[in-house]
Design a protein around this motif. Structure first.
Motif: not given
Length: 258
Positions: A207-222
């Motif tokens: 779940l932490a990993f999924i939450g972590m990679i969600l930042g990719i959808f914020a213009l990647c730099i997220g």
């Protein structure tokens, strides 16, 4: 504290996924901005170090040609040995920073001030040797296993190997900086503690990993700001599984600084 850890290994402990999510998000909210700045700073440092090494080793040659040669060399004995050495040294060198990301959550949990220096303070702490050696061993183990997989044309399995090692050693750094364990005991006891609640720890870190990679959808730099969430979960797991000994104000007076 050592007796408490040994008791958890002997008798086990309980984890609650919902509480882990709540606790990790609570500390992450307090740390994500400063952790994001630290990630940017580390990225710059990392780029300078590796850029300098690249130029020293390969010079100002054609980048495409050089990268092609590097890709080809990965399948050779010398190339694999070089990869193992780089992986090992990198793991050891950046381990104190990882400890800093975890400790930032501890400070947030206790409503203490968090500065950029927190992410680098373990380089000068009494725990540096054990932090460095623990990740040196883990980096060497990862490197050797990955090299073996390359030799038998199963390089794709390297991701599974890294994931398994991350699960088994999730307690390693917290055990060193909070449990006062040396690097050998920290690695050994981390594996023992993991097998007390393997499924719940796996789910929590997934779940932490999924939450972590969600930042990719914020213009990647997220992902720069969401990546540290993984360490918030690691801290939450340690906090819920092992916890901390209560100390009075008088006990804290004169206590050795990290």
């Amino acid at each position: 504290m050592k007796n408490k850890i040994d008791s958890k290994i002997q008798n086990g402990y309980t984890l609650d996924t919902g509480s882990l999510i709540d606790e990790s998000i609570a500390t992450f909210k307090k740390t994500f901005l400063i952790s994001g700045v630290a990630m940017i700073l580390l990225g710059i440092i990392f780029a300078i170090i590796y850029g300098t090494l690249f130029i020293v080793i390969y010079g100002f040659s054609d980048l495409t040609s050089t990268m092609t040669q590097l890709q080809t060399s990965k399948s050779t004995a010398i190339g694999l040995l070089t990869t193992v050495i780089i992986t090992t040294v990198t793991s050891g060198f950046f381990a104190p920073v990882t400890a800093g990301f975890i400790h930032a959550n501890h400070l947030a949990k206790n409503n203490q001030e968090i500065g950029i220096n927190v992410f680098f303070e373990f380089y000068k702490s009494k725990f540096f040797k054990d932090i460095f050696l623990s990740y040196l061993i883990l980096g060497l183990t990862t490197g050797i296993l990955n090299a073996g997989l390359v030799l038998i044309n199963l390089e794709i399995l390297s991701y599974i190997v890294q994931s398994v090692l991350a699960l088994l050693t999730v307690f390693t750094l917290p055990l060193i900086i909070y449990g006062n364990q040396n690097f050998e005991n920290a690695i050994t006891k981390s594996i023992q503690l993991f097998f007390k609640q393997p499924i719940l720890i796996f789910v929590a870190l997934l779940l932490a990993f999924i939450g972590m990679i969600l930042g990719i959808f914020a213009l990647c730099i997220g992902i720069i700001f969401t990546f540290p969430y993984y360490y918030s979960m690691v801290y939450a797991i340690y906090y819920q599984a092992i916890g901390f000994e209560e100390k009075s104000v008088i006990d804290e007076i004169g206590q050795e600084e990290i």
